[in-house]
Design a protein around this motif. Structure first.
Motif, mmCIF file in Angstrom:
data_model
loop_
_atom_site.group_PDB
_atom_site.id
_atom_site.type_symbol
_atom_site.label_atom_id
_atom_site.label_comp_id
_atom_site.label_asym_id
_atom_site.label_seq_id
_atom_site.Cartn_x
_atom_site.Cartn_y
_atom_site.Cartn_z
ATOM 1 N N LYS A 81 0.977 -1.362 -0.089
ATOM 2 C CA LYS A 81 0.197 -0.050 0.257
ATOM 3 C C LYS A 81 0.829 1.287 -0.153
ATOM 4 O O LYS A 81 0.671 2.189 -0.671
ATOM 5 N N VAL B 112 2.136 1.571 -3.554
ATOM 6 C CA VAL B 112 1.450 2.184 -4.734
ATOM 7 C C VAL B 112 0.620 3.578 -4.315
ATOM 8 O O VAL B 112 -0.010 4.019 -5.294
ATOM 9 N N SER B 113 0.722 3.923 -3.136
ATOM 10 C CA SER B 113 0.295 5.269 -2.777
ATOM 11 C C SER B 113 1.219 6.237 -2.985
ATOM 12 O O SER B 113 0.912 7.531 -2.805
ATOM 13 N N TYR C 294 7.075 4.391 -5.494
ATOM 14 C CA TYR C 294 6.884 2.881 -6.179
ATOM 15 C C TYR C 294 8.423 2.155 -6.018
ATOM 16 O O TYR C 294 9.089 2.703 -6.687
ATOM 17 N N LYS D 4 -1.544 -1.888 -8.425
ATOM 18 C CA LYS D 4 -2.530 -1.089 -7.654
ATOM 19 C C LYS D 4 -3.810 -1.865 -7.811
ATOM 20 O O LYS D 4 -4.648 -2.161 -6.876
#
Length: 159
Positions: A54, A57-58, A61, A138
């Motif tokens: 998480k 992907v938030s 990367y 994602k």
């Protein structure tokens, strides 16, 4: 054999050893608390791995971190953790009180279906992560999250 393949095999072997050997050992000893601690540890590791993905992907990367975390999820998803939900562990305390609803122990078909779905999505996540496409990771990560939610909604006591 490529180094990546070797690492994946080693990770799966370690995960299997961590889960399968204690499960067999606990059946000999018969300590429900040990089984609960082992499964709580495995689920903690899964949560940590989900958090790593998480964060990637938030934010920024990192393919290597995502791949490692996805491979860990895949290994645990395919390691027969279900064997640690043996009769007699429904209310046993491990590191903390169990967060499992009684339905997990009575609805084996539903539990197996939920676990199979998680394993399928975790397998796909490991493949997608290895390819390195952050957008695809994602999307697949969302599917893994939904598989987790499907099991949590039915079988986990939420705080």
């Amino acid at each position: 054999m490529q180094l990546k393949q070797l690492k994946k095999i080693m990770l799966a072997t370690c995960a299997f050893s961590v889960l399968a050997i204690p499960a067999a050992h606990s059946q000999t000893i018969g300590k429900a608390e040990d089984q609960v601690r082992w499964r709580q540890s495995a689920f903690s590791t899964m949560g940590w791995s989900m958090g790593r993905i998480k964060a990637n992907v938030s934010g920024s990367y990192n393919k290597e971190q995502v791949t490692q975390a996805a491979n860990t999820l895949q290994a645990l998803a395919n390691s027969n953790i279900g064997s640690l939900f043996a009769p007699g562990t429904e209310s046993a305390k491990g590191w903390k009180a169990t967060e499992v609803k009684p339905a997990l122990f009575t609805d084996k078909e539903g539990a197996n279906k939920a676990w199979a779905n998680f394993a399928k999505e975790a397998d796909e996540l490991a493949k997608v992560a290895a390819a390195g496409d952050a957008a695809a990771v994602k999307t697949q990560f969302g599917k893994v999250g939904q598989a987790c939610k499907g099991c949590h909604d039915k079988f986990r006591v939420e705080d």
